[in-house]
Design an enzyme around this catalytic site. Sequence first.
Site, PDB file in Angstrom:
ATOM      1  N   ALA A 204      44.681  53.892  35.273  1.00 54.36           N
ATOM      2  CA  ALA A 204      45.141  52.677  34.576  1.00 54.36           C
ATOM      3  C   ALA A 204      45.734  51.732  35.607  1.00 54.36           C
ATOM      4  O   ALA A 204      46.658  52.103  36.330  1.00 54.36           O
ATOM      5  CB  ALA A 204      46.176  53.029  33.516  1.00 54.36           C
ATOM      6  N   HIS A 205      45.179  50.519  35.664  1.00 56.84           N
ATOM      7  CA  HIS A 205      45.692  49.565  36.646  1.00 56.84           C
ATOM      8  C   HIS A 205      45.612  48.113  36.190  1.00 56.84           C
ATOM      9  O   HIS A 205      46.146  47.233  36.842  1.00 56.84           O
ATOM     10  CB  HIS A 205      44.913  49.703  37.962  1.00 56.84           C
ATOM     11  CG  HIS A 205      43.510  49.181  37.871  1.00 56.84           C
ATOM     12  ND1 HIS A 205      42.493  49.899  37.304  1.00 56.84           N
ATOM     13  CD2 HIS A 205      42.966  47.992  38.250  1.00 56.84           C
ATOM     14  CE1 HIS A 205      41.373  49.198  37.347  1.00 56.84           C
ATOM     15  NE2 HIS A 205      41.626  48.025  37.915  1.00 56.84           N
ATOM     16  N   ARG A 206      44.934  47.841  35.067  1.00 61.06           N
ATOM     17  CA  ARG A 206      44.754  46.453  34.658  1.00 61.06           C
ATOM     18  C   ARG A 206      46.088  45.824  34.259  1.00 61.06           C
ATOM     19  O   ARG A 206      46.952  46.488  33.666  1.00 61.06           O
ATOM     20  CB  ARG A 206      43.751  46.354  33.511  1.00 61.06           C
ATOM     21  CG  ARG A 206      42.343  46.726  33.940  1.00 61.06           C
ATOM     22  CD  ARG A 206      41.302  46.322  32.934  1.00 61.06           C
ATOM     23  NE  ARG A 206      39.970  46.708  33.413  1.00 61.06           N
ATOM     24  CZ  ARG A 206      39.183  45.934  34.134  1.00 61.06           C
ATOM     25  NH1 ARG A 206      39.597  44.727  34.490  1.00 61.06           N
ATOM     26  NH2 ARG A 206      38.001  46.357  34.521  1.00 61.06           N
TER      27      ARG A 206
END
Length: 753
Positions: A204-206
């Site tokens: 998860a990085h957005r």
Amino acid sequence: MKIGIIVGTRPEIIKMAPVIRECQKRGLPYFIIHSNQHYSEEMDSIFFKELNLPEPHYNLGVGSGLHSNQTGNILIKMEPILVDEQPDVVLVQGDTNTVLAGALAASKLNIKVGHIEAGLRSYDRTMPEETNRILTDHLSEFLFAVGPNQEKILKHESIDEEKIYTVGNTVSDSLFQHLEIASDKSTILEELAVEAGKFFLVTAHRASNVDIPAHLKELLSLFDRLHEKYSQPIVWPIHPRTKAKLEEFSIAVPSYLKLSPPIGYLDFIQLQKNAQLILTDSGGIQEEACLLGVPCITLRENTERPESIEVGANVLVGRDADKALEAADKWLTAESFSWENPFGDGHVAERIIDICLGEDKNEEIVSITPKHQDIAVVGMGYMGLPIACLLADAGYSVTGIDLNADKVASINKAECPFDEVGMPELLSRVVGQGYLKASTEIPSSDTYLVAVPTPHKNNSCDRSYVFSAVDAIAKVAKEGQTVIIESTISPQTSLEAAKRFESVGVNVDVVHCPERAIPGQTLHELVNNDRIIGANNEVAQNKVKTIYQSFVKGQVFLTDLTTAECVKLVENTSRDVGIAFANELAQVCEELDVNVYEVIKLANRHPRVNVLTPGPGVGGHCIPIDPWFLVENTKSGDFIRMARHVNDKRPEIVAEKVKALLSQGQNKVGILGVAYKANVDDCRETPADPIYDYLVNAGVEVRYHDPYVPHWQCQRIDSIDAIDDWADVLVLVTDHKCYQKLTVKSLLLNTRG
């Protein structure tokens, strides 16, 4: 043609790797521009080293920044490079600021742009990537769409259809090229202390998920709910951006979350392949999960990869824990699941370069659907390799075992070790898509299939190869697994194999399914012939029936072990007896001074008569051998033994006739055809061997012609005319198609009528 390749992020490096390799393979001039949009070693340049790619020719070093600032910096630094290099085509991949800047710079300089992954749309204009995708597509001359969905989108946006090419995604190339390497080299499971199939994987990085404290806490709450229900460790290779946000917001991470720094591509493939479930907000990982056959939960409300949802491999949940649990329940409680692969067959980079060069072959993408079961096929010979390929093409993860390291290496390079119709294409597909790999070691597998030789020794079955395979399997087999013996064996060999497993305390089901195929038509017959499955319990029978019905179009019949063994032997014994009658009839007709072929032709006009044609003897690995296997342990069977004697004597009779045709002072015999049957390269048990031995022992000089067999016992002559000029007498042994209208000046003995 000169190609410029532009990358800026980890996914671009990975997906452009096959394109770079294809340029290298073809010797095409190319150069790599790397924007360094990702600004950490662990997220970026490490992948060039790990994937054994050449260092970029140009590093722009732009680092992070606001979107417009970053895009502008890339444009400013890239334009003079393109002016100096003057490529014919610039290739960009994906939807980053690097992609848009590269496309803009090239377009302004009237350089053609090729956009890999064209036509992806999330229809969420709050995502900067969506703007980048749309603008890049409308700047490009070559739009390489993943599939029909993207092709339809591009056409709907009024892009010229002649610019659109549906090719698949290079992610399939990269994944299939590195699966085996990852399996061999990666130790990430041990380092993280997790077991294959017993952990969840998260990325998860957005910004929409991690830049807002409440959203990041929602994600952690979702993970809490999953862990509470399934008690599985959750592995999270954490993006530097996400790690910084956790620290900035002072959010504590629970102990069940196994956080690690960003990891290399090979390690990440290994994690994905062995995860029970993947949760991600990455588009690329949605594709890779689908290709690997691992269920995916996407932590977004939209996706530009709708194919993964359409085939049932992916579910959109956003940050909704209830939806995530519902999706997890569906997959984790299912007995099995599978889906079609919509993302490519491992040859996408080849198509892209073909199109850039104006050599588009327009080949249809044939994707394999995974079955999530492992099969080890022991023996990569004339039957073992085709069966392994058909099983792999049906979606099984197949390991082909052979002691010959050179053959193993050839198979892993998709090089077919023998000539067989359709095999090169099939082998290329299953190796390219990662469903078949070869090894000298037997891995523990759900099912084992033995397809090793069974030579005859002293008119009995040499079972040593089968038993060696059985003993090797016993060292890795586990309770309840299945061992299929495909090799042709003497009756009750399967029972002996079962006893060998029992003697070392391994409880497996031994099943016999004899092959039914001949060289030259192997794939066709393996698919279309009926099959016999012998096992001593119904569960094993039905399990193996399901495996064979994955590629067999003929009927599958179930019986016990020894009956199945006898069926194959009886089939070939019947043929042998029929040939023996024809060969004996030929001798009778010769004594009566009548044409045996005329006699047979007229006799066969009777509706219930089918006399076979005499020949030079019987060849191949089945008909001259299987009758001995059938009767080796029986008192009865004299008629069968007599037929074997007649057929074994036939080559000597032919050789005597050839020698009789030689006039005084003549000593040269040319053999036409040395394969055991027409139009194949298989020389096993060929009657040409004893004919040659007899003539050489009689002092005759022998040479041969055979378009299918490059090397044999004596010197090869390349053309029919040349061997006709050389020989005093010719003998036609194998009725290859090239001999059908044979016209020669030498004396000819035609053993095929």
